[in-house]
Scaffold this motif. Structure first.
Motif, PDB file in Angstrom:
ATOM      1  N   SER A  84     119.296  57.654  87.925  1.00 55.16           N
ATOM      2  CA  SER A  84     118.986  56.493  88.769  1.00 55.16           C
ATOM      3  C   SER A  84     117.497  56.221  88.849  1.00 55.16           C
ATOM      4  CB  SER A  84     119.532  56.725  90.185  1.00 55.16           C
ATOM      5  OG  SER A  84     118.831  57.794  90.807  1.00 55.16           O
ATOM      6  N   GLY A  85     116.682  57.225  88.512  1.00 52.94           N
ATOM      7  CA  GLY A  85     115.234  57.042  88.563  1.00 52.94           C
ATOM      8  C   GLY A  85     114.606  57.442  89.879  1.00 52.94           C
ATOM      9  N   ILE A  86     115.366  58.049  90.801  1.00 52.21           N
ATOM     10  CA  ILE A  86     114.735  58.426  92.076  1.00 52.21           C
ATOM     11  C   ILE A  86     113.909  59.701  91.931  1.00 52.21           C
ATOM     12  CG2 ILE A  86     116.558  57.328  93.429  1.00 52.21           C
ATOM     13  CD1 ILE A  86     117.492  60.150  94.229  1.00 52.21           C
ATOM     14  N   ALA A  87     114.191  60.509  90.889  1.00 54.31           N
ATOM     15  CA  ALA A  87     113.447  61.765  90.693  1.00 54.31           C
ATOM     16  C   ALA A  87     112.661  61.698  89.397  1.00 54.31           C
ATOM     17  CB  ALA A  87     114.405  62.953  90.657  1.00 54.31           C
ATOM     18  N   ARG A 272     132.675  57.787  80.867  1.00 52.77           N
ATOM     19  CA  ARG A 272     131.849  56.569  80.806  1.00 52.77           C
ATOM     20  C   ARG A 272     130.362  56.891  80.718  1.00 52.77           C
ATOM     21  NH1 ARG A 272     133.493  52.469  85.422  1.00 52.77           N
ATOM     22  NH2 ARG A 272     131.734  51.357  84.443  1.00 52.77           N
ATOM     23  N   ALA A 273     129.901  57.868  81.513  1.00 56.13           N
ATOM     24  CA  ALA A 273     128.468  58.204  81.514  1.00 56.13           C
ATOM     25  C   ALA A 273     128.029  58.762  80.163  1.00 56.13           C
ATOM     26  CB  ALA A 273     128.169  59.208  82.623  1.00 56.13           C
ATOM     27  N   ASN A 274     128.836  59.625  79.582  1.00 53.17           N
ATOM     28  CA  ASN A 274     128.452  60.253  78.319  1.00 53.17           C
ATOM     29  C   ASN A 274     128.621  59.315  77.124  1.00 53.17           C
ATOM     30  OD1 ASN A 274     127.751  62.545  79.649  1.00 53.17           O
ATOM     31  ND2 ASN A 274     129.447  63.796  78.923  1.00 53.17           N
ATOM     32  N   SER A 279     122.889  52.209  79.428  1.00 51.17           N
ATOM     33  CA  SER A 279     123.519  51.029  80.030  1.00 51.17           C
ATOM     34  C   SER A 279     124.855  51.379  80.672  1.00 51.17           C
ATOM     35  CB  SER A 279     123.701  49.927  78.978  1.00 51.17           C
ATOM     36  OG  SER A 279     124.498  50.373  77.907  1.00 51.17           O
ATOM     37  N   GLY A 280     125.583  52.342  80.078  1.00 53.77           N
ATOM     38  CA  GLY A 280     126.852  52.755  80.682  1.00 53.77           C
ATOM     39  C   GLY A 280     126.635  53.405  82.031  1.00 53.77           C
ATOM     40  N   PHE A 281     125.592  54.244  82.119  1.00 58.79           N
ATOM     41  CA  PHE A 281     125.290  54.895  83.388  1.00 58.79           C
ATOM     42  C   PHE A 281     124.804  53.868  84.419  1.00 58.79           C
ATOM     43  CE2 PHE A 281     122.375  56.935  86.356  1.00 58.79           C
ATOM     44  CZ  PHE A 281     123.203  57.914  86.885  1.00 58.79           C
TER      45      PHE A 281
END
Length: 320
Positions: A84-87, A272-274, A279-281
């Motif tokens: 997500s980019g928070i870390a 889905r994530a893998n 873009s999937g995540f």
């Protein structure tokens, strides 16, 4: 990056804690406001056990950035905080989707491209670091890790010394004192006296090491109820700054004695994530975090049937 904080700095922070017994209940959004951008954040639980997923969900939704996150062992929560980019930095001993699925392609993508710094420690070293932080000492000696690649990778962050009693060489690992700890528990009172069923993992040391502690809890009970079993109170009120009532606050992970992991949801998530770690995540974050207005709506995305099934399996431990 040296994550060891000066003892005086830690003592000053601890000294500013409000140790009074007052009502600390608040909403997820209010608790998230206690975590500033750039903070060091310790996450309680381990792998898929008692993960404070609701608090992580809210931090993403609130747009936090540049967090330095530590946890004993990471699973879906690792995906969420790095993807997500928070870390922008992770300190842990293990980061994967979970035992059933292996390594996370989301996490690998962020680590291998340098988007997020991955700092690897042994599991024991993580525990010793939190323990040193809880004790208020700058380091802890240990015998493992010596001579391994982990020692090489941690060059500049660990040291060796000679035991003054035996003459043996020991490894010194630095204390870990997060500015904020987020911990999920089965129950607590409105002051923050928290009881943990099942394994406590490193949460007690984490709570004592952190400047401030945010508890999410499956239920808030009376102080009289807490006092009926004082030996089960693992985190005292004077360590805690915020209490958030969040049923199913570890979903889709487990909370011992209450619900097991929601495996069908996790199977779908991992697939889905893998399949597309970028873009999937991002589509998953939109669907699971940004579109739901609140945690209840997130739970609806998992589905009532799976929640009820997970609850049945979790509570079966008390039925034999």
């Amino acid at each position: 990056m040296n994550s060891v904080r000066a003892y005086r700095d830690i003592r000053d922070s601890v000294g500013r804690r409000d140790r009074s017994m007052h009502d600390k209940t608040m909403s997820l959004a209010e608790a998230a406001a206690l975590v500033p951008d750039g903070a060091s954040l310790g996450i309680g639980g381990s792998i898929m056990s008692r993960t404070p997923m609701a608090m992580i969900w809210q931090l993403i939704k609130s747009g936090r950035r540049n967090l330095n996150v530590s946890r004993s062992m990471m699973s879906t929560d690792g995906d969420w905080v790095v993807g997500s980019g928070i870390a922008d930095r992770i300190e842990t001993s293990w980061c994967a989707q979970g035992i059933s699925w292996g390594l996370s392609k989301v996490a690998r993508d962020r680590f291998e491209t340098g988007a997020v710094v991955y700092e690897e420690w042994s599991h024991l070293a993580m525990g010793q670091r939190y323990h040193a932080g809880a004790m208020g000492v700058p380091f802890m000696p240990m015998r493992t890790v010596i001579g391994s690649d982990l020692e090489r990778l941690a060059a500049g962050k660990v040291g060796r010394s000679t035991c003054p009693f035996t003459g043996e060489e020991v490894l010194l690992v630095p204390a870990l004192n997060p500015e904020v700890a987020i911990i999920h528990v089965q129950r607590c009172d409105r002051f923050g006296n928290a009881q943990i069923d099942g394994l406590p993992f490193m949460d007690i040391d984490l709570a004592c090491a952190a400047d401030r502690v945010i508890l999410t809890t499956e239920e808030i009970v009376s102080t009289e109820q807490i006092r009926r079993a004082p030996e089960r109170t693992r985190i005292p009120f004077f360590c805690v700054e915020a209490v958030v009532d969040v049923p199913f606050g570890s979903a889709p992970h487990e909370c011992f004695g209450l619900y097991e992991p929601m495996m069908r949801h996790l199977d779908r998530y991992v697939a889905r994530a893998n399949s597309d770690p970028r873009s999937g995540f991002e589509a998953l974050m939109t669907e699971l975090v940004h579109e739901p207005a609140d945690w209840t709506q997130f739970l609806e995305r998992i589905g009532v049937a799976e929640l009820v099934e997970a609850m049945g399996r979790g509570r079966s431990i008390y039925r034999d």
